[in-house]
Design an enzyme around this catalytic site. Structure first.
Site, PDB file in Angstrom:
ATOM      1  N   GLN A  97       0.978 -10.336   1.463  1.00  0.00           N
ATOM      2  CA  GLN A  97       2.007  -9.110   1.584  1.00  0.00           C
ATOM      3  C   GLN A  97       1.501  -8.043   0.447  1.00  0.00           C
ATOM      4  O   GLN A  97       2.000  -7.014   0.300  1.00  0.00           O
ATOM      5  CB  GLN A  97       3.257  -9.375   1.559  1.00  0.00           C
ATOM      6  CG  GLN A  97       3.762 -10.147   2.678  1.00  0.00           C
ATOM      7  CD  GLN A  97       5.125 -10.571   2.337  1.00  0.00           C
ATOM      8  OE1 GLN A  97       6.204 -10.112   2.898  1.00  0.00           O
ATOM      9  NE2 GLN A  97       5.312 -11.864   1.809  1.00  0.00           N
ATOM     10  N   ASP A 100      -2.259  -5.465  -4.373  1.00  0.00           N
ATOM     11  CA  ASP A 100      -2.786  -5.248  -5.803  1.00  0.00           C
ATOM     12  C   ASP A 100      -4.279  -5.953  -5.860  1.00  0.00           C
ATOM     13  O   ASP A 100      -4.908  -5.461  -6.851  1.00  0.00           O
ATOM     14  CB  ASP A 100      -1.942  -5.866  -6.619  1.00  0.00           C
ATOM     15  CG  ASP A 100      -1.603  -7.545  -6.414  1.00  0.00           C
ATOM     16  OD1 ASP A 100      -2.543  -8.154  -5.709  1.00  0.00           O
ATOM     17  OD2 ASP A 100      -0.807  -8.138  -6.584  1.00  0.00           O
ATOM     18  N   HIS A 115      -0.266  -5.507   4.116  1.00  0.00           N
ATOM     19  CA  HIS A 115       0.338  -4.103   3.869  1.00  0.00           C
ATOM     20  C   HIS A 115      -0.568  -3.229   3.235  1.00  0.00           C
ATOM     21  O   HIS A 115      -0.361  -2.255   2.558  1.00  0.00           O
ATOM     22  CB  HIS A 115       1.605  -4.532   2.851  1.00  0.00           C
ATOM     23  CG  HIS A 115       2.652  -5.373   3.461  1.00  0.00           C
ATOM     24  ND1 HIS A 115       3.654  -5.794   2.722  1.00  0.00           N
ATOM     25  CD2 HIS A 115       2.919  -5.389   4.889  1.00  0.00           C
ATOM     26  CE1 HIS A 115       4.387  -6.508   3.951  1.00  0.00           C
ATOM     27  NE2 HIS A 115       4.013  -6.021   4.957  1.00  0.00           N
ATOM     28  N   CYS A 158      -7.286  15.739   1.924  1.00  0.00           N
ATOM     29  CA  CYS A 158      -8.625  15.090   2.323  1.00  0.00           C
ATOM     30  C   CYS A 158      -9.923  16.187   2.350  1.00  0.00           C
ATOM     31  O   CYS A 158      -9.744  17.054   2.773  1.00  0.00           O
ATOM     32  CB  CYS A 158      -8.619  14.634   3.849  1.00  0.00           C
ATOM     33  SG  CYS A 158      -9.954  14.177   4.740  1.00  0.00           S
ATOM     34  N   CYS A 161     -11.339  16.997   6.140  1.00  0.00           N
ATOM     35  CA  CYS A 161     -10.580  17.735   7.388  1.00  0.00           C
ATOM     36  C   CYS A 161      -9.272  18.406   6.846  1.00  0.00           C
ATOM     37  O   CYS A 161      -8.477  19.048   7.512  1.00  0.00           O
ATOM     38  CB  CYS A 161     -10.241  16.730   8.267  1.00  0.00           C
ATOM     39  SG  CYS A 161      -8.984  15.501   7.985  1.00  0.00           S
ATOM     40  N   SER A 200      10.028 -13.567  -0.939  1.00  0.00           N
ATOM     41  CA  SER A 200      11.202 -13.983  -0.468  1.00  0.00           C
ATOM     42  C   SER A 200      11.595 -14.241   0.804  1.00  0.00           C
ATOM     43  O   SER A 200      12.543 -14.677   1.671  1.00  0.00           O
ATOM     44  CB  SER A 200      12.313 -12.568  -0.902  1.00  0.00           C
ATOM     45  OG  SER A 200      11.614 -11.580  -0.050  1.00  0.00           O
TER      46      SER A 200
END
Ligand code: NAD
Length: 258
Positions: A97, A100, A115, A158, A161, A200
């Site tokens: 999850q 880093d 994630h 960006c 675009c 958790s």
């Protein structure tokens, strides 16, 4: 620890499932750590729709990223232990999850990032709705955005675009990247032992993965500093620091002559 080593040694298809707690020993606070970055930046304020709607939220979000990357971080004993296990052919991969990138830095090759990653930024389009980015496909290292912010552009757009640019992480309300959840379910359903470490086990759909592994017949080990709602499903629960638990267990499994 011995029980954990025995379980790993007796398994052929170990998969690790990790959360923010495997990186606290590298100095990255989880959502609960006292005095951490999350006491100053409430992650629930950075929802996807707020990010899209508010230049102020985007400015705060880049500020938070600058703080996140201010100090260099390195993999700790937990990341290194899982990488060694994979290197030795004893672990199929890691579902994390975390955003880093420390599992990859440690040498893990198969890492599924549920994630996303804070190491990159990407175009999410002009006004994406429904929690789904609609970018043009442009991506860059996070330093592209932080350099712009440092030079006074607090809402970099960006370069291809003109769409909004966001960290390539999954915010609250944001739909998980296409294919990633399926890939994670495929991997955990191959497991005969799932080690859930430093999570958790409360954030869904991620926390559904250990449950799915058990439903497919895997044994579950939970290594966490505090109890989790899935402890009752586990064959073994170890309360402790992930690095201090996983490193000696992996050492014991990989010790010559075992
Ligand atoms: P969480 O913050 O909800 O839970 C972390 C758990 O790890 C807690 O139960 C805590 O007691 C435990 N813990 C803390 N240090 C530990 C250690 N050294 N050893 C063992 N256990 C330890 O984190 P979560 O379950 O990953 O879910 C929350 C979300 O947090 C995820 O979406 C994740 O993307 C995000 N997050 C990621 C990072 C990161 O990338 N390092 C940091 C903060 C938050």
């Amino acid at each position: 620890m011995e029980e954990l080593a025995d379980l790993i040694a007796a398994s052929e298809r170990v998969v690790a499932f990790t959360g923010a707690g495997v990186s606290t020993e590298s100095g990255i606070p989880d959502f609960r750590s006292p005095g951490g970055i999350w006491k100053r930046y409430d992650p629930t304020q950075f929802t996807f729709s707020r990010y899209v709607d508010s230049a102020e939220v985007r400015r705060r979000s880049w500020e938070m990223r600058r703080e996140f990357f201010r100090k260099p971080v390195h993999p700790n004993a937990a990341h290194l232990a899982l990488a060694r296990l994979e290197e030795a052919g004893r672990c199929l991969g890691v579902v994390t999850q975390n955003i880093d990138g420390l599992h990859q830095d440690a040498g893990s090759r198969r890492v599924i990032e549920l994630h996303g990653t804070a190491r990159e930024v990407h175009c999410i389009g002009h006004r994406p709705r429904g929690g789904v980015p609609h970018g043009c496909g442009w991506r860059a290292p996070y330093t592209w955005a932080l350099d712009k912010v440092a030079r006074g552009d607090h809402d970099p757009l960006c370069p291809m675009c003109g769409g909004l640019v966001k960290s390539a992480t999954v915010s609250f309300e944001q739909v998980l990247p296409a294919g990633v959840v399926e890939e994670a379910y495929d991997l955990v359903s191959e497991a005969d032992l799932l080690i859930a470490a430093g999570s958790s086990l409360q954030v869904y759909p991620a926390a559904g993965l250990p449950e799915a592994a058990v439903a497919h017949g895997a044994r579950l080990v939970v290594v966490n500093a505090e109890p989790t709602p899935l402890d009752e499903l586990a064959t073994l629960v170890v309360h402790g620091r992930a690095g201090e638990v996983l490193a000696p267990a992996v050492d014991a499994v990989l010790a010559p002559g075992r």
